[in-house]
Design an enzyme around this catalytic site. Structure first.
Site, PDB file in Angstrom:
ATOM      1  CG  ASP A  42     128.472  40.930  72.068  1.00 24.56           C
ATOM      2  OD1 ASP A  42     128.984  40.230  72.719  1.00 24.56           O
ATOM      3  OD2 ASP A  42     127.902  40.399  70.940  1.00 24.56           O
ATOM      4  CD  GLU A 122     146.640  15.133  74.024  1.00 24.25           C
ATOM      5  OE1 GLU A 122     146.387  15.674  72.754  1.00 24.25           O
ATOM      6  OE2 GLU A 122     147.470  15.298  74.720  1.00 24.25           O
ATOM      7  CE  LYS A 124     143.752  11.831  63.576  1.00 26.95           C
ATOM      8  NZ  LYS A 124     143.446  12.999  62.967  1.00 26.95           N
ATOM      9  CG  ASP A 126     137.932  16.520  61.497  1.00 31.35           C
ATOM     10  OD1 ASP A 126     138.918  16.537  60.952  1.00 31.35           O
ATOM     11  OD2 ASP A 126     136.910  16.126  61.094  1.00 31.35           O
ATOM     12  CE1 TYR A 232     148.616  18.819  68.212  1.00 31.04           C
ATOM     13  CE2 TYR A 232     146.167  19.355  68.174  1.00 31.04           C
ATOM     14  CZ  TYR A 232     147.322  19.216  67.484  1.00 31.04           C
ATOM     15  OH  TYR A 232     147.543  19.274  65.974  1.00 31.04           O
ATOM     16  CE  LYS A 320     140.617   8.832  60.615  1.00 29.84           C
ATOM     17  NZ  LYS A 320     141.261  10.075  60.196  1.00 29.84           N
ATOM     18  CB  CYS A 414     106.531  18.259  36.434  1.00 30.39           C
ATOM     19  SG  CYS A 414     107.101  19.636  37.719  1.00 30.39           S
ATOM     20  CB  CYS A 417     103.465  22.350  36.345  1.00 34.18           C
ATOM     21  SG  CYS A 417     104.836  21.565  35.416  1.00 34.18           S
ATOM     22  CB  CYS A 432     109.707  20.178  35.155  1.00 37.06           C
ATOM     23  SG  CYS A 432     108.460  21.388  34.623  1.00 37.06           S
ATOM     24  CB  CYS A 437     106.847  24.426  36.420  1.00 36.11           C
ATOM     25  SG  CYS A 437     106.923  23.557  37.754  1.00 36.11           S
TER      26      CYS A 437
HETATM   27  S1  IVH Z   1     149.595  15.321  68.223  1.00 36.12           S
HETATM   28  C1  IVH Z   1     153.587  14.342  66.712  1.00 36.12           C
HETATM   29  N1  IVH Z   1     147.301  15.638  69.308  1.00 36.12           N
HETATM   30  O1  IVH Z   1     145.771  14.814  63.706  1.00 36.12           O
HETATM   31  C2  IVH Z   1     152.498  14.225  66.750  1.00 36.12           C
HETATM   32  N2  IVH Z   1     147.571  15.740  66.741  1.00 36.12           N
HETATM   33  O2  IVH Z   1     146.267  12.767  61.822  1.00 36.12           O
HETATM   34  C3  IVH Z   1     151.797  15.666  66.696  1.00 36.12           C
HETATM   35  N3  IVH Z   1     145.478  16.151  65.719  1.00 36.12           N
HETATM   36  O3  IVH Z   1     148.491  16.469  62.045  1.00 36.12           O
HETATM   37  C4  IVH Z   1     150.410  15.559  66.584  1.00 36.12           C
HETATM   38  N4  IVH Z   1     144.349  16.371  67.527  1.00 36.12           N
HETATM   39  O4  IVH Z   1     146.820  17.914  62.968  1.00 36.12           O
HETATM   40  C5  IVH Z   1     148.172  15.604  68.189  1.00 36.12           C
HETATM   41  N5  IVH Z   1     145.381  15.771  70.145  1.00 36.12           N
HETATM   42  C6  IVH Z   1     145.911  15.863  69.243  1.00 36.12           C
HETATM   43  C7  IVH Z   1     145.482  15.824  67.883  1.00 36.12           C
HETATM   44  C8  IVH Z   1     146.147  15.929  66.771  1.00 36.12           C
HETATM   45  C9  IVH Z   1     144.291  16.298  66.535  1.00 36.12           C
HETATM   46  C10 IVH Z   1     145.652  16.094  64.218  1.00 36.12           C
HETATM   47  C11 IVH Z   1     147.081  16.891  63.847  1.00 36.12           C
HETATM   48  C12 IVH Z   1     147.929  15.764  63.177  1.00 36.12           C
HETATM   49  C13 IVH Z   1     146.708  14.950  62.734  1.00 36.12           C
HETATM   50  C14 IVH Z   1     147.320  13.383  62.574  1.00 36.12           C
END
Ligand code: IVH
Length: 681
Positions: A42, A122, A124, A126, A232, A320, A414, A417, A432, A437
């Site tokens: 660093d 891919e 998803k 979060d 992505y 999901k 309590c 105490c 309490c 206490c």
């Molecule tokens: S593609 C037109 N790829 O999920 C499609 N979205 O619930 C554009 N997200 O708004 C999105 N991982 O923020 C895509 N591998 C992934 C993703 C992804 C997360 C999010 C993205 C989107 C939301 C929809």
């Protein structure tokens, strides 16, 4: 002559050195963030950054938008401007099981009228979606999704993300990419360790923290929280886009973007379902959060053929993950007492792995909740992680209860105490009420000494516990009567630590009034309210004498908070505590006393402060305006009488000029106050 604004006048040797530094820093960023094989410590990295910054300080022409120094953030801004997306940021439809995935596949095949599509699956991620535009290879704009059509321009904040290239090699003239900004779990933990040391509440959820961080107005603070990003999609390019999504991801990777490596090409929907199911548990081995999978048609031509509805593209679907639930035995229910005396039931369970961690304790919130779920010691229970962070006991499994297990009795006393507990009139909380206490005392002392309050270094929970249990400290004023001899009787307390602690206690006597007020732990009075109170009253005696009505006149203080403050100072024991602070020499006032009921020279005027002022913080100037009877507003309108403008004032100053509102410098503001106080007006 040295001329910092003209690039031509930067000496060649300096320019060359800067180029070397820049590419070295970017190389080390890649090694650290993308390849996880850092070569520099660093300190060595910081030295490269410092040298770059020094060159740019001397030759500002070098400070281009793609300079690595941009990653440490710049001056705070007043707000974000919104920008229109070139291509709307649509959402994606959701599915929850294999049958729904099959329906999606059927729709896609119908839309394509024949060929079986390939899918790229891919993770998803979060986090927070982001649209990024590069012109001539340089990142020029980063915008949040907003309402899908317009988003916030957060470029300055996004530049701090070290894994994101600020300049691309051999890039088309224009590209726009989409990605997800996120925080890793280890980084959230690091931030929370820092927050804990400062006496701040931890952040619970990485997505919300990432979203909140992107909305900070001070990009230097953003730079301190190491956000990350995965790209992505490529949605715009002045070159021809590759024929498949898989090839687009490869291209993005070659351009230097961080692309998530966990994508799988599937020949049919059965393959997709298999991959989705595999990641249901595999995702917990990642150090960032995913809440599902995204299934995308791989061929660009097929995507174009399918098109989009008004809400979402037809070529993509999200799968999901179901909430993670585990079963385990409830071994005990213990009752904890907090600093305000609230009793909280806590479940102790057989350790069980859940969503990536081992869960063995969970708060049961309150006794109403506990009674409603009818949880009993010995039950087999279901636990879930809400937002995948905090475990929750959902229910007990019927028929799995050991014979004769009694309902959990409501505590009448309590646990710390033994004094009688009372139900809050307004809710489900058992409390309490014994101020003496020991559990409450410990809680109050820990709070008093925490970073955000009196910041007494070295006085943590373990020492507080000993001090209270041995009767050496009952309330915070006793801390100021500790001496070396008393401290040396504590376990694990040597000469040096005792000395350090005494020095820390002594130093705390001069903390601001706001910190002391916060440290008192008055219900509903957090650090922000404490600052408002201190700014207005400036002296604890003035606050103690205040009536609820005058408190509710202050911004952000409602009736409940006002009542709580008045009640606190009505308690004799609390008055005595303040008296003992006074005797010990603890500071109880901040500088000049405010004109609480004194002259109100700004009465009837609306003022707006903007930019950075020399003598006031933002809260400080607002408090001063209010204490002088004026109204402090956050935005400029025709109703504004004066705008007080400091250095780097931005849009508010412009607006004032457009509307013809009078603009004052800081000195002119003081002069206005003086003249109106003297009745000159
Ligand atoms: S593609 C037109 N790829 O999920 C499609 N979205 O619930 C554009 N997200 O708004 C999105 N991982 O923020 C895509 N591998 C992934 C993703 C992804 C997360 C999010 C993205 C989107 C939301 C929809």
């Amino acid at each position: 002559m040295r001329n910092g604004t003209d690039a031509a006048l930067v000496p060649e040797a300096i320019e060359n050195r800067w180029q070397v530094l820049k590419s070295e820093i970017e190389r080390h960023n890649r090694l650290y963030y993308m390849e996880a094989v850092p070569e520099l410590s660093d300190l060595e990295y910081d030295a490269l950054m410092r040298e770059t910054q020094e060159l740019e300080d001397e030759y500002p022409a070098l400070a281009t938008p793609d300079s690595p120094t941009q990653r440490v953030g710049g001056a705070p801004i007043e707000g974000f401007t919104t920008v229109a997306h070139t291509i709307p940021m649509l959402s994606i439809d959701n599915t929850y099981n294999a049958a729904e995935l099959a329906q999606f596949d059927a729709r896609v095949r119908k839309g394509l009228d024949g060929p079986v599509p390939e899918y790229l699956v891919e993770l998803k991620l979060d986090g927070v979606s982001m649209s990024l535009r590069y012109e001539d290879g340089v990142l020029v704009r980063a915008a949040t999704r907003g309402d899908g059509v317009r988003g916030d321009d957060v470029t300055q904040n996004v530049r701090t993300i070290r894994s994101l290239p600020l300049r691309l090699e051999n890039a088309p003239a224009v590209i726009e990419v989409r990605g997800e900004v996120y925080l890793t779990h280890p980084e959230l933990e690091r931030i929370n360790r820092e927050r804990d040391a400062e006496g701040l509440e931890p952040f619970r959820n990485p997505r919300n923290t990432a979203a909140g961080t992107l909305k900070l107005l001070d990009s230097r603070e953003v730079a301190r929280r190491r956000l990350d990003i995965f790209i992505y999609e490529m949605v715009v390019s002045s070159d021809v886009l590759p024929p498949t999504h898989g090839e687009t991801l490869d291209l993005l990777t070659r351009m230097g973007f961080p692309v998530n490596p966990n994508s799988t090409l599937c020949r049919d929907i059965d393959g997709v379902v298999k991959v989705c199911e595999e990641w249901r548990t595999r995702r917990f081995s990642l150090d960032y959060a995913t809440d599902g999978m995204v299934v995308k048609v791989n061929s660009r031509a097929q995507r174009d053929l399918l098109g989009t509805t008004s809400k979402a593209p037809r070529w993509v679907i999200a799968y999901k993950f179901p909430a993670e639930i585990a079963q385990t035995r409830l071994r005990d229910i213990v009752v904890q007492v907090g600093k305000s005396g609230a009793l909280t039931p806590v479940a102790e369970m057989d350790p069980v792995p859940l969503a990536g961690t081992v869960v063995k304790r969970a708060t049961l919130h309150n006794f109403d909740d506990l009674a409603q779920k009818d949880l009993r010691v010995g039950d087999l229970v279901e636990v879930q992680k809400a937002g995948e962070i905090i475990p929750q006991v959902l229910r007990h499994i019927p028929g799995e209860r050991p014979a004769g297990a009694p309902p959990f009795p409501l505590p009448h006393a309590c646990p710390a105490c033994g004094s009688e507990v009372h139900k809050d009139p307004d809710g489900a909380i058992l409390r309490c009420l014994n101020m003496a206490c020991p559990a409450q005392r410990k809680g109050r002392l820990e709070h008093f000494s925490s970073r955000k309050a009196m910041n007494i270094d070295g006085l943590g929970p373990a020492l507080v516990e000993q001090l209270v249990d041995r009767g050496l400290v009952a309330d915070a004023s006793d801390l100021y009567r500790l001496d070396r001899e008393k401290l040396l009787t504590m376990e694990r307390m040597g000469e040096k630590s005792a000395e350090n602690l005494l020095a820390a206690v002594e130093a705390s006597k001069t903390r601001s009034l706001a910190r002391l007020l916060f440290g008192l732990g008055i219900r509903h009075v957090g650090s922000r309210t404490s600052e408002i109170l201190a700014d207005h009253f400036r002296d604890i005696d003035m606050l103690m004498a205040a009536k609820a009505e005058s408190l509710t006149g202050l911004s952000d203080i409602g009736e409940v908070v006002a009542e709580s403050i008045v009640e606190f100072f009505e308690v004799e024991e609390n008055q005595k505590l303040i008296q003992r602070f006074r005797e010990a020499g603890v500071r109880l006032a901040d500088g000049e006393k405010a004109a609480v009921s004194g002259p109100q020279p700004l009465a009837g005027l609306v003022l707006v402060a903007t930019g950075s002022l020399l003598n006031y913080s933002r809260d400080g100037i607002e408090a001063r305006i209010k204490s002088l009877g004026g109204k402090s507003s956050g935005s400029v309108s025709r109703k504004t009488d004066y705008v007080i403008a400091g250095a780097e004032a931005g849009s508010k100053l412009e607006k004032a000029q457009t509307l013809g509102v009078k603009v004052l410098s800081e000195e002119e503001f003081e002069e206005l106050v003086r003249s109106r106080s003297e009745g000159r007006q």
